[in-house]
Every structure is written in structure tokens, then in C-alpha cells.
Design a protein around this motif. Sequence first.
Motif, mmCIF file in Angstrom:
data_model
loop_
_atom_site.group_PDB
_atom_site.id
_atom_site.type_symbol
_atom_site.label_atom_id
_atom_site.label_comp_id
_atom_site.label_asym_id
_atom_site.label_seq_id
_atom_site.Cartn_x
_atom_site.Cartn_y
_atom_site.Cartn_z
ATOM 1 N N PRO A 196 31.286 -32.716 -18.037
ATOM 2 C CA PRO A 196 32.505 -33.504 -17.831
ATOM 3 C C PRO A 196 32.194 -34.872 -17.246
ATOM 4 O O PRO A 196 31.119 -35.098 -16.679
ATOM 5 N N ASP A 197 33.132 -35.802 -17.396
ATOM 6 C CA ASP A 197 33.005 -37.055 -16.653
ATOM 7 C C ASP A 197 33.285 -36.769 -15.179
ATOM 8 O O ASP A 197 33.767 -35.691 -14.813
ATOM 9 N N SER A 198 32.973 -37.717 -14.329
ATOM 10 C CA SER A 198 33.043 -37.457 -12.892
ATOM 11 C C SER A 198 34.465 -37.149 -12.423
ATOM 12 O O SER A 198 34.674 -36.266 -11.583
ATOM 13 N N ALA A 199 35.448 -37.851 -12.974
ATOM 14 C CA ALA A 199 36.829 -37.649 -12.529
ATOM 15 C C ALA A 199 37.328 -36.248 -12.866
ATOM 16 O O ALA A 199 37.913 -35.553 -12.022
ATOM 17 N N HIS A 200 37.093 -35.809 -14.095
ATOM 18 C CA HIS A 200 37.564 -34.486 -14.487
ATOM 19 C C HIS A 200 36.692 -33.394 -13.874
ATOM 20 O O HIS A 200 37.195 -32.312 -13.538
ATOM 21 N N GLY A 201 35.399 -33.657 -13.716
ATOM 22 C CA GLY A 201 34.538 -32.695 -13.049
ATOM 23 C C GLY A 201 35.003 -32.419 -11.630
ATOM 24 O O GLY A 201 34.989 -31.266 -11.158
ATOM 25 N N ALA A 202 35.438 -33.458 -10.936
ATOM 26 C CA ALA A 202 35.890 -33.302 -9.551
ATOM 27 C C ALA A 202 37.137 -32.425 -9.462
ATOM 28 O O ALA A 202 37.342 -31.730 -8.458
ATOM 29 N N LEU A 203 37.971 -32.421 -10.501
ATOM 30 C CA LEU A 203 39.186 -31.619 -10.475
ATOM 31 C C LEU A 203 38.895 -30.124 -10.420
ATOM 32 O O LEU A 203 39.698 -29.342 -9.896
ATOM 33 N N PHE A 204 37.752 -29.722 -10.975
ATOM 34 C CA PHE A 204 37.443 -28.298 -11.080
ATOM 35 C C PHE A 204 36.287 -27.856 -10.184
ATOM 36 O O PHE A 204 36.001 -26.657 -10.102
ATOM 37 N N ALA A 205 35.638 -28.791 -9.515
ATOM 38 C CA ALA A 205 34.428 -28.462 -8.761
ATOM 39 C C ALA A 205 34.656 -27.392 -7.705
ATOM 40 O O ALA A 205 33.772 -26.569 -7.446
ATOM 41 N N ALA A 206 35.820 -27.375 -7.091
ATOM 42 C CA ALA A 206 36.091 -26.406 -6.024
ATOM 43 C C ALA A 206 37.068 -25.319 -6.455
ATOM 44 O O ALA A 206 37.494 -24.504 -5.627
ATOM 45 N N LYS A 207 37.424 -25.286 -7.744
ATOM 46 C CA LYS A 207 38.401 -24.298 -8.201
ATOM 47 C C LYS A 207 37.731 -22.950 -8.461
ATOM 48 O O LYS A 207 36.611 -22.879 -8.952
ATOM 49 N N TRP A 208 38.451 -21.885 -8.131
ATOM 50 C CA TRP A 208 38.014 -20.536 -8.485
ATOM 51 C C TRP A 208 38.724 -20.140 -9.764
ATOM 52 O O TRP A 208 39.950 -20.208 -9.860
ATOM 53 N N ILE A 209 37.949 -19.760 -10.768
ATOM 54 C CA ILE A 209 38.498 -19.430 -12.084
ATOM 55 C C ILE A 209 38.603 -17.912 -12.212
ATOM 56 O O ILE A 209 37.612 -17.203 -11.983
ATOM 57 N N PRO A 210 39.767 -17.386 -12.574
ATOM 58 C CA PRO A 210 39.908 -15.927 -12.734
ATOM 59 C C PRO A 210 38.906 -15.378 -13.748
ATOM 60 O O PRO A 210 38.647 -15.996 -14.792
ATOM 61 N N GLU A 211 38.341 -14.224 -13.439
ATOM 62 C CA GLU A 211 37.391 -13.591 -14.349
ATOM 63 C C GLU A 211 38.143 -12.807 -15.426
ATOM 64 O O GLU A 211 39.182 -12.212 -15.148
ATOM 65 N N PRO A 212 37.638 -12.789 -16.652
ATOM 66 C CA PRO A 212 38.299 -12.004 -17.697
ATOM 67 C C PRO A 212 38.094 -10.511 -17.468
ATOM 68 O O PRO A 212 37.086 -10.101 -16.874
ATOM 69 N N PRO A 213 39.001 -9.689 -17.940
ATOM 70 C CA PRO A 213 38.887 -8.240 -17.724
ATOM 71 C C PRO A 213 37.614 -7.629 -18.301
ATOM 72 O O PRO A 213 37.147 -6.594 -17.807
ATOM 73 N N THR A 214 37.033 -8.249 -19.336
ATOM 74 C CA THR A 214 35.856 -7.664 -19.987
ATOM 75 C C THR A 214 34.551 -8.348 -19.589
ATOM 76 O O THR A 214 33.540 -8.198 -20.271
ATOM 77 N N LEU A 215 34.556 -9.088 -18.478
ATOM 78 C CA LEU A 215 33.331 -9.770 -18.048
ATOM 79 C C LEU A 215 32.179 -8.789 -17.867
ATOM 80 O O LEU A 215 31.026 -9.105 -18.157
ATOM 81 N N TRP A 216 32.486 -7.575 -17.414
ATOM 82 C CA TRP A 216 31.450 -6.584 -17.126
ATOM 83 C C TRP A 216 31.376 -5.518 -18.214
ATOM 84 O O TRP A 216 30.937 -4.393 -17.977
ATOM 85 N N ASP A 217 31.773 -5.852 -19.419
ATOM 86 C CA ASP A 217 31.693 -4.931 -20.562
ATOM 87 C C ASP A 217 30.257 -4.402 -20.706
ATOM 88 O O ASP A 217 29.301 -5.175 -20.783
ATOM 89 N N ASN A 218 30.107 -3.090 -20.766
ATOM 90 C CA ASN A 218 28.761 -2.508 -20.921
ATOM 91 C C ASN A 218 28.422 -2.166 -22.372
ATOM 92 O O ASN A 218 27.378 -1.583 -22.651
ATOM 93 N N TYR A 219 29.313 -2.518 -23.300
ATOM 94 C CA TYR A 219 29.106 -2.365 -24.740
ATOM 95 C C TYR A 219 29.007 -0.904 -25.192
ATOM 96 O O TYR A 219 28.489 -0.618 -26.283
ATOM 97 N N ALA A 220 29.467 0.006 -24.381
ATOM 98 C CA ALA A 220 29.469 1.406 -24.781
ATOM 99 C C ALA A 220 30.279 1.583 -26.058
ATOM 100 O O ALA A 220 31.320 0.949 -26.239
ATOM 101 N N THR A 221 29.826 2.403 -26.937
ATOM 102 C CA THR A 221 30.383 2.769 -28.259
ATOM 103 C C THR A 221 30.126 1.715 -29.323
ATOM 104 O O THR A 221 30.341 1.981 -30.503
#
Length: 512
Positions: A196-221
Motif C-alpha cells: 500500500p501507499d503510506s497513507a492507506h497503509g497507516a489506516l490498517f497498520a493497527a487494525k485487527w482483522i477478523p479471522e475467517p472460520p476456515t483459517l484452521w481447516d485441516n483438510y480432512a475428507t
Amino acid sequence: MRGLGLLLLLPLIGVAPIRVAPPPNIVFIMSDDHAAHAIGAYGSRVNRTPHIDRLAREGAILLNVFATNSICTPSRATILTGQYSHVNGVTMFNRFDGSRLTVARLLQQSGYYTGMIGKWHLGSDPVGFDRWEILPGQGVYMNPVFYTATTETTYAGRYATDVITDRGIEFIKNRPRNKPFFLMLHHKAPHRPWEPDSAHGALFAAKWIPEPPTLWDNYATRTDAIHENQQRIAVDLTRRDLKLAPPAELSSAESTNWLASKPDTVTTRRGRDSVTLTGEALARWKYQRYMQDYLATIQSVDDNVGRLLDYLDRSGLSRNTIVIYTSDQGFFLGDHGMFDKRFMYEESLRMPVLVRWPGVIKPGRRVEAMGLNVDFAPTFLDAAGLPIHPDMQGRSLVPVLRGRTPPDWRRSMYYRYYHDPGDHNTRAHYGVRTRTHKLIYFWRKDQWELFDLVNDPAELHNLYGQPGQEDLTRTLKVELRRLKGALHDEDQLANEQLPNGVDGPAARLRGR
């Protein structure tokens, strides 16, 4: 344009001329790897996109549009030609044959002033455009180089997303006033390495982004294919992706190697403390770093979409200009633990498409009908009042956008991914998706996956081979064979590893 001679003749024979609406201008804005679930109008949990959302509010949002080969260069070739990869010849990162039929050629021949600005990534020079200015290969975010048929320009101190919008607005300003225009405005963002450019990067630098429900998918089946993938947040992001600074004592070559490596430990700061992260804590930190930068690049795109829409308003062009926003395919935002695309899973397959067409599309329309990137070229032609070329394999979305979905509209779609061996170790596969189910065949492994999209929208439970699924499996295999045959896919390019002809500096791409 058609009909002009008749309008001139009618007053001479005492007949009042019939007012014919001028052909609409078309602005096609395409980003690279912008997942639909990172757009507010699609229900994003991770960001807001007010300017892109404006298109949905003032026009239509298409909820079920899919890529037929989820990778940058093939999707772009499909959008231009209205043909599947096995017909237009671009299955991976091979060079596009510029002599082929494209929608730009047809619009130009019919009187449109045509332009292509931004990321082209097809290797050959754009053909069918009155003006083009493109990035070499992937291009870069900062200090980008753009080239034309005669010049090469470095925009020092500038950011690619801003430059692309500037050049697009200039194209519209300097157009001939006696012609409608067709502009393909293609952003590099938010493609990897997500800078990102510096201005837009600064908007998100300290933000916590919600994790998706399948982030820890173990690929079973699931099949071996997803177990073998190399696009996992936890282990496949590089130090360059994570924006880690190399030790000062390293040489240039050593720094390059250091940045390309995939760290299994990272030392960072939390407040005044230095903390070394490993395992699950490191994977969570990597997800945050990836998403903060990814979303910051999208915010720049959204702001620039707003800037373009404002220009169309101020110049009085909005009323007769179709504006389309899309991405060349979808993208994994930590879904199934991944960060790229290629697989036929929903997050990669689905394309965002938002269309504003004043006087034609009812504001706020939500379109459920199934669309494909192969439909874009026929749609542009139909919207311009031109016949759809018989060599195009897609269908016009214009009736769907008008709220008049034809009774014979498709209820299933065909997908094929070829690049194996290739980036991220994604295995070649093809498949069929209906409104309720999906069947995927990894043909080199002779392995199948079957998903119930109604009861298992996250595609976690492979039903293939399970008791009670025999009739469904048989039905989907019949439909898969039908689509494959109807589209003339005879495996003609299935086993060819075509050379990369789309990346590199402008001089090399132009054979100099």
C-alpha cells in the motif's frame, strides 16, 4: 454509427426523424485478486468500500459470477475474447495471440473510441485500442513504469493505482466528442506483494482483522491436492510478503534470498517488549500482516473508483455511461488457511461484479442468475447495440441486468485449471458447479471432490464416494461430460506446459 445516414435523410423526405439514443459509453474497471468478500456490498466482515458499493446502490450487484480459470492471464484473455482458455489458447502465463478476435477490435470497428490503461499481463501489445498505456508484466506499486507503442515512462514518486486512474480520466477528457468510448481500466492492486501507499497503509497498520472460520481447516475428507498446496498463510508467506527488513550486514544477493525465504519464527515488538513468535501465534500474526496490507491496497482502489465516478458526474457523462467494477477472479483471505486463488473453491471461483447503467438497470437490483467471465465480451457488444460474434462462447448479461433472465439461462458452469506443475503447487483440475452442488476432478491424480453448497457452503466435507451419494455423483458426472463436450474441450491443451510470455520488462515483452 449505424442509423446515422437514415436520420439525415428523413427530414429531406418530410418525415420527422426518430430520436435514437446514442450508444452508451462503457468504463470497465478491473482490479487484480479482489475477493468479493472484501467488498462491503457483498457483506465484507473485514473492510468497507463505500465507492464500489455505490455502484451496487445505484445499479446492480451480481451475486453468482464465476471465473472459468482462476488465474490472472487466462481470465484476462477470456474477458477479451469471450472464449474459454482451451479455445483462446491462454491456459496459464503464455503469450496472447494479438491477431485473435477481441471485443476491443469489434467495438473499435463499430465506431467506439477504445482505451486500455493499467495491467494488461498478456505479453503481446494490445490490439483494437486507439490508445493504450500498460504496465510491463505484473508492474510495480511504487514508481511504476508504463509503456505505449512508442514510449516508456517512469512515474517517479507515484503510486500505480493513482496513476492508472489519472491516465484513465485523461483518456476520457481527451476523447473525440463524436464517438462513444470504451475504456478498460485495469488496476494492479490488490495483487501480491500487497504494497500500500503510506497513507492507506497507516489506516490498517493497527487494525485487527477478523479471522475467517476456515483459517484452521485441516483438510480432512479432501483429496491430496489441497494437502499439497503451497499457498498457506501459516507456512508459505515469505519475509518479503510480511514486509520484514533484512539485516543490514547482508549483501544485495543475500538480502534477496533472505526476503524470499519463509520464516518459521519472527521476532517483533509488542509495546516495549521484544517477542519471538512461533507456531499458532506466528500464523495468526502472519494473517494480520497479510490482511492489513491487502486491505490497504483495496482502500486505495476504492478511493480511486470514487474519484473516477466523481469525474463522470462533474463532466455530465454519468447518465450515458455504463460503469462496471470487477476483479479478474476471486482470492482466499485466509479461507482454508490460504492466500492465493487457482482452486475451484468458492472464494477463488467467485468474481465480484457491480454494474451501474442509468435508465436501464433498476437501482439496488440483486442478480442471482449465474454469470461467467466468458460473458463479459458478449455483454459489452450487446450493450453497445452490436451483434454478438458467433465465435464467442459466452452469453450477454444484458437481459439479466434488465431483470429479464431468459428461461433457458444456464444452471451450471464448467471450470478448468491447467498450471501444474506451477505456482503454489496447485494441482490441475476441472469441474462443474450447479446452483446447489460442485464436483471437482483432479485428473492427474484421478481423485474427486463433491460438495453440497447448500448444507456445506464452506466446502469442508467431501461427499465423493460416501454412501447415499451415488445418484447425485452420477448426475453431476453426466453434466460435467455434457459441458465439456458442448464447449469443445477435448483436452487439447491439458498436458502442455506453455512458456511464460507475459512477464518481464517492456523491451523483452516487445522482442527488443
